[in-house]
Design a protein around this motif. Structure first.
Motif, PDB file in Angstrom:
ATOM      1  N   VAL A 128      39.782 113.885  32.186  1.00  0.00           N
ATOM      2  CA  VAL A 128      40.744 114.028  31.091  1.00  0.00           C
ATOM      3  C   VAL A 128      41.914 113.081  31.333  1.00  0.00           C
ATOM      4  CG1 VAL A 128      42.186 115.623  29.787  1.00  0.00           C
ATOM      5  CG2 VAL A 128      40.113 116.476  30.917  1.00  0.00           C
ATOM      6  N   LEU A 129      42.266 112.305  30.319  1.00  0.00           N
ATOM      7  CA  LEU A 129      43.410 111.402  30.398  1.00  0.00           C
ATOM      8  C   LEU A 129      44.545 111.970  29.557  1.00  0.00           C
ATOM      9  CD1 LEU A 129      41.604 107.947  29.926  1.00  0.00           C
ATOM     10  CD2 LEU A 129      42.030 109.213  32.055  1.00  0.00           C
ATOM     11  N   GLY A 130      45.709 112.204  30.172  1.00  0.00           N
ATOM     12  CA  GLY A 130      46.856 112.714  29.435  1.00  0.00           C
ATOM     13  C   GLY A 130      47.692 113.640  30.287  1.00  0.00           C
ATOM     14  N   ASN A 131      48.897 113.969  29.808  1.00  0.00           N
ATOM     15  CA  ASN A 131      49.773 114.842  30.587  1.00  0.00           C
ATOM     16  C   ASN A 131      50.506 115.874  29.735  1.00  0.00           C
ATOM     17  OD1 ASN A 131      51.603 113.082  29.324  1.00  0.00           O
ATOM     18  ND2 ASN A 131      53.065 113.251  31.010  1.00  0.00           N
ATOM     19  N   ALA A 132      50.024 116.100  28.504  1.00  0.00           N
ATOM     20  CA  ALA A 132      50.663 117.076  27.626  1.00  0.00           C
ATOM     21  C   ALA A 132      49.748 118.291  27.431  1.00  0.00           C
ATOM     22  CB  ALA A 132      51.027 116.429  26.291  1.00  0.00           C
ATOM     23  N   ASN A 133      50.069 119.113  26.416  1.00  0.00           N
ATOM     24  CA  ASN A 133      49.370 120.392  26.213  1.00  0.00           C
ATOM     25  C   ASN A 133      47.857 120.248  26.154  1.00  0.00           C
ATOM     26  OD1 ASN A 133      51.940 121.420  25.977  1.00  0.00           O
ATOM     27  ND2 ASN A 133      51.836 121.775  23.782  1.00  0.00           N
TER      28      ASN A 133
ATOM     29  N   PHE B 227      46.108 119.308  29.522  1.00  0.00           N
ATOM     30  CA  PHE B 227      46.136 120.465  30.413  1.00  0.00           C
ATOM     31  C   PHE B 227      45.078 121.484  30.002  1.00  0.00           C
ATOM     32  CE2 PHE B 227      47.871 124.827  30.861  1.00  0.00           C
ATOM     33  CZ  PHE B 227      47.747 124.944  32.231  1.00  0.00           C
ATOM     34  N   ALA B 228      45.036 121.838  28.709  1.00  0.00           N
ATOM     35  CA  ALA B 228      44.091 122.848  28.225  1.00  0.00           C
ATOM     36  C   ALA B 228      42.651 122.385  28.380  1.00  0.00           C
ATOM     37  CB  ALA B 228      44.382 123.188  26.768  1.00  0.00           C
ATOM     38  N   ALA B 229      42.399 121.104  28.120  1.00  0.00           N
ATOM     39  CA  ALA B 229      41.040 120.572  28.226  1.00  0.00           C
ATOM     40  C   ALA B 229      40.531 120.658  29.663  1.00  0.00           C
ATOM     41  CB  ALA B 229      41.003 119.126  27.740  1.00  0.00           C
ATOM     42  N   GLY B 230      41.364 120.243  30.611  1.00  0.00           N
ATOM     43  CA  GLY B 230      40.955 120.285  32.010  1.00  0.00           C
ATOM     44  C   GLY B 230      40.757 121.701  32.513  1.00  0.00           C
ATOM     45  N   VAL B 231      41.676 122.585  32.153  1.00  0.00           N
ATOM     46  CA  VAL B 231      41.570 123.978  32.585  1.00  0.00           C
ATOM     47  C   VAL B 231      40.323 124.627  31.998  1.00  0.00           C
ATOM     48  CG1 VAL B 231      42.609 126.272  32.396  1.00  0.00           C
ATOM     49  CG2 VAL B 231      44.029 124.303  32.995  1.00  0.00           C
ATOM     50  N   GLN B 232      40.095 124.432  30.676  1.00  0.00           N
ATOM     51  CA  GLN B 232      38.931 125.069  30.060  1.00  0.00           C
ATOM     52  C   GLN B 232      37.623 124.538  30.642  1.00  0.00           C
ATOM     53  OE1 GLN B 232      38.738 127.727  27.670  1.00  0.00           O
ATOM     54  NE2 GLN B 232      36.711 127.582  28.600  1.00  0.00           N
ATOM     55  N   ALA B 233      37.549 123.242  30.877  1.00  0.00           N
ATOM     56  CA  ALA B 233      36.333 122.677  31.478  1.00  0.00           C
ATOM     57  C   ALA B 233      36.060 123.309  32.834  1.00  0.00           C
ATOM     58  CB  ALA B 233      36.456 121.162  31.595  1.00  0.00           C
TER      59      ALA B 233
ATOM     60  N   LEU C  21      54.769 119.898  29.355  1.00  0.00           N
ATOM     61  CA  LEU C  21      54.195 120.898  28.460  1.00  0.00           C
ATOM     62  C   LEU C  21      55.259 121.480  27.543  1.00  0.00           C
ATOM     63  CD1 LEU C  21      51.967 122.824  31.041  1.00  0.00           C
ATOM     64  CD2 LEU C  21      51.353 120.852  29.635  1.00  0.00           C
ATOM     65  N   SER C  22      54.795 122.028  26.416  1.00  0.00           N
ATOM     66  CA  SER C  22      55.708 122.704  25.494  1.00  0.00           C
ATOM     67  C   SER C  22      56.225 123.992  26.129  1.00  0.00           C
ATOM     68  CB  SER C  22      54.987 123.033  24.186  1.00  0.00           C
ATOM     69  OG  SER C  22      54.559 121.866  23.522  1.00  0.00           O
ATOM     70  N   ASP C  23      57.241 124.556  25.511  1.00  0.00           N
ATOM     71  CA  ASP C  23      57.777 125.835  25.961  1.00  0.00           C
ATOM     72  C   ASP C  23      56.641 126.853  26.053  1.00  0.00           C
ATOM     73  OD1 ASP C  23      59.251 128.116  26.474  1.00  0.00           O
ATOM     74  OD2 ASP C  23      59.849 128.381  24.389  1.00  0.00           O
ATOM     75  N   PHE C  24      56.460 127.449  27.210  1.00  0.00           N
ATOM     76  CA  PHE C  24      55.334 128.350  27.458  1.00  0.00           C
ATOM     77  C   PHE C  24      55.291 129.487  26.440  1.00  0.00           C
ATOM     78  CE2 PHE C  24      53.455 132.086  29.548  1.00  0.00           C
ATOM     79  CZ  PHE C  24      52.204 131.579  29.842  1.00  0.00           C
ATOM     80  N   LYS C  25      56.457 130.025  26.077  1.00  0.00           N
ATOM     81  CA  LYS C  25      56.504 131.172  25.167  1.00  0.00           C
ATOM     82  C   LYS C  25      56.044 130.810  23.753  1.00  0.00           C
ATOM     83  CE  LYS C  25      60.127 133.623  27.691  1.00  0.00           C
ATOM     84  NZ  LYS C  25      61.518 134.166  27.660  1.00  0.00           N
ATOM     85  N   SER C  26      56.088 129.525  23.414  1.00  0.00           N
ATOM     86  CA  SER C  26      55.677 129.102  22.070  1.00  0.00           C
ATOM     87  C   SER C  26      54.182 128.817  21.987  1.00  0.00           C
ATOM     88  CB  SER C  26      56.454 127.848  21.651  1.00  0.00           C
ATOM     89  OG  SER C  26      56.023 126.716  22.409  1.00  0.00           O
ATOM     90  N   LEU C  27      53.511 128.778  23.126  1.00  0.00           N
ATOM     91  CA  LEU C  27      52.085 128.447  23.135  1.00  0.00           C
ATOM     92  C   LEU C  27      51.253 129.651  22.725  1.00  0.00           C
ATOM     93  CD1 LEU C  27      51.892 126.422  26.476  1.00  0.00           C
ATOM     94  CD2 LEU C  27      51.926 125.511  24.153  1.00  0.00           C
ATOM     95  N   PRO C  28      50.105 129.424  22.086  1.00  0.00           N
ATOM     96  CA  PRO C  28      49.237 130.545  21.719  1.00  0.00           C
ATOM     97  C   PRO C  28      48.728 131.256  22.960  1.00  0.00           C
ATOM     98  CG  PRO C  28      48.085 128.455  21.450  1.00  0.00           C
ATOM     99  CD  PRO C  28      49.527 128.123  21.711  1.00  0.00           C
ATOM    100  N   GLN C  29      48.628 132.565  22.890  1.00  0.00           N
ATOM    101  CA  GLN C  29      48.146 133.340  24.029  1.00  0.00           C
ATOM    102  C   GLN C  29      46.623 133.412  23.982  1.00  0.00           C
ATOM    103  OE1 GLN C  29      50.363 134.565  26.606  1.00  0.00           O
ATOM    104  NE2 GLN C  29      51.370 132.950  25.443  1.00  0.00           N
TER     105      GLN C  29
ATOM    106  N   ILE D  78      43.227 122.569  20.412  1.00  0.00           N
ATOM    107  CA  ILE D  78      42.252 121.486  20.327  1.00  0.00           C
ATOM    108  C   ILE D  78      41.839 121.026  21.719  1.00  0.00           C
ATOM    109  CG2 ILE D  78      41.934 119.077  19.625  1.00  0.00           C
ATOM    110  CD1 ILE D  78      43.481 119.656  17.119  1.00  0.00           C
ATOM    111  N   GLY D  79      42.784 121.020  22.656  1.00  0.00           N
ATOM    112  CA  GLY D  79      42.440 120.673  24.028  1.00  0.00           C
ATOM    113  C   GLY D  79      41.441 121.649  24.619  1.00  0.00           C
ATOM    114  N   GLN D  80      41.650 122.935  24.362  1.00  0.00           N
ATOM    115  CA  GLN D  80      40.726 123.937  24.884  1.00  0.00           C
ATOM    116  C   GLN D  80      39.338 123.765  24.274  1.00  0.00           C
ATOM    117  OE1 GLN D  80      42.324 127.902  24.665  1.00  0.00           O
ATOM    118  NE2 GLN D  80      40.518 128.846  25.582  1.00  0.00           N
ATOM    119  N   ALA D  81      39.284 123.496  22.969  1.00  0.00           N
ATOM    120  CA  ALA D  81      38.000 123.271  22.293  1.00  0.00           C
ATOM    121  C   ALA D  81      37.291 122.054  22.868  1.00  0.00           C
ATOM    122  CB  ALA D  81      38.225 123.105  20.797  1.00  0.00           C
ATOM    123  N   ALA D  82      38.050 120.991  23.116  1.00  0.00           N
ATOM    124  CA  ALA D  82      37.462 119.778  23.688  1.00  0.00           C
ATOM    125  C   ALA D  82      36.952 120.030  25.099  1.00  0.00           C
ATOM    126  CB  ALA D  82      38.496 118.651  23.684  1.00  0.00           C
TER     127      ALA D  82
END
Length: 395
Positions: A27-32, A35-41, A59-67, A215-219
């Motif tokens: 995964v290439l990148g350092n934003a939301n 992070f989600a793509a690498g973790v989900q994989a 990363l965005s404010d943690f509290k604003s991210l979907p749970q 979208i990162g998690q889906a990817a």
């Protein structure tokens, strides 16, 4: 993918030989999204490396991210790193804290690795996968590449001049593409179709916007599927990827009024994806209206679309209330089940298993919540009926 199509997953450590690091997903990148793509994989059972090329993640404010599964996994590791019990509220998650947590996470994980401050100068095809050159002597080889950053250095390998990142689609029941969803965007009408993520004529590469965690998690799940089964992304199995993402609590339909903590969230998501019950689109949001009563008119055609035998049942039962007794009649006729045994089983499970607050009453007109639970349990339209690339039901 631990609970669905990665039942027999095994751990494959990173292989370092002659300055070549081998992994499944890069995964290439350092934003939301990165992070989600690498973790989900990695959560789905394959090796994943995130290459940030910076000092770390922003990363965005943690509290604003979907749970969902990714943020819950991050929260769990944050509590462990900060030595906080579940009863203690999390402090503000600054990027400094986030990066410290992610470093501890990757240091202790057999599947997730993060490499910071490592610019690359070339990336090219390598067999069915990819090779990224960090230096002349050192490279990373991956089966699947996810770009959640600038695509410029990758374009020469694709032999094209430009490429747009995967785009979401607004929910529109005039079309059936919502049945191919692999990620809903929190607080909007939008969803990502699997076939909007896959790049035509380009295998084992996914290109996504940097800022969207869903979208990162889906990817990440899509890349993990291709890597695990050693196949091409164009051969992705929609239902298995959808099932994997649902198991990690990613909403695939953007229902604003049914939260992940809802005990019937999974059944409602699955029935929502089938379109057997359609949501209300209002003010750029999507409402499932789980406590609203089901009507004969709204379910007649969708159930007939899914099941041939339903045509006969509806011809014999015109404009009747969709109460529990008639719903049992539908599922027993269409699903070849015994009526009395089904009534007995439903009565036992009604409150205890399904967590429904109402009383078991055969004459009660069902709510959309109750109907979703029963249809999902006894007919399994999401699990057992396939759709094509356009979302058309294949029977």
């Amino acid at each position: 993918m631990n609970r669905l199509f990665f039942v027999f997953a095994f751990l494959i450590p990173l292989i370092i030989h002659a300055q070549t690091i081998k992994t499944d997903v890069l995964v290439l990148g350092n934003a939301n999204a990165a992070f989600a793509a690498g973790v989900q994989a990695s959560e789905s059972g394959v090796n994943a490396i995130i290459l940030t090329q910076n000092d770390g993640f922003k990363l965005s404010d943690f509290k604003s991210l979907p749970q969902n599964g990714v943020t819950k996994a991050f929260e769990k590791r944050t509590r462990k790193s900060l030595k906080l019990s579940d009863s203690v509220p999390l402090p503000e998650i600054t990027n400094q804290i986030a990066n410290a947590v992610i470093k501890n996470w990757s240091d202790s994980s057999k599947l997730l690795d993060v490499i910071n401050n490592a610019p690359y100068y070339e990336i090219k095809r390598s067999g069915n996968g990819w090779e990224l050159k960090l230096t002349k002597e050192k490279s990373i080889k991956a089966k699947v590449l996810i770009v959640a950053d600038n695509i410029g250095k990758v374009l020469p390998a694709l032999k094209i001049e430009s490429l747009k990142p995967a785009e979401t689609t607004a929910l529109n029941y005039a079309e059936n593409t919502y049945r191919t969803t692999i990620g809903a965007i929190k607080g909007t009408l939008n969803f990502l179709s699997l076939y909007g993520l896959l790049i035509p004529n380009q295998e084992n590469i996914l290109y996504i916007n940097a800022d969207n965690l869903e979208i990162g998690q889906a990817a990440g799940a899509t890349a993990a599927y291709a890597a695990f089964f050693q196949t091409k992304t164009s051969l992705s199995n929609l239902k298995r990827i959808q099932g994997e993402l649902l198991s990690y609590k990613l909403s695939l339909m953007p229902f604003d009024d049914v939260k992940i903590a809802d005990s019937n969230w999974l059944a409602i998501q699955k029935i929502g994806i089938t379109g057997i019950l359609k949501a209300e689109l209002k003010k750029d949001k999507v409402f499932f209206n789980p406590e609203k009563e089901v009507t004969y008119t709204e379910i007649k055609q969708p159930i007939k679309d899914y099941y041939y035998k339903a045509q006969i049942w509806f011809d014999d039962h015109e404009n009747i209330p969709i109460n529990l007794e008639n719903t049992i009649s539908i599922i027993c006729y269409v699903g070849n089940k015994a009526v009395d045994a089904t009534k007995t089983e439903l009565q036992k499970k009604w409150n205890k298993n399904y967590k429904l607050s109402s009383k078991y009453d055969l004459k009660k007109v069902l709510t959309r919540r109750e109907f979703s639970v029963i249809i999902n349990e006894y007919l399994k339209p999401f699990d057992d009926v396939n759709v094509d690339r356009t979302g058309r039901v294949i029977r």
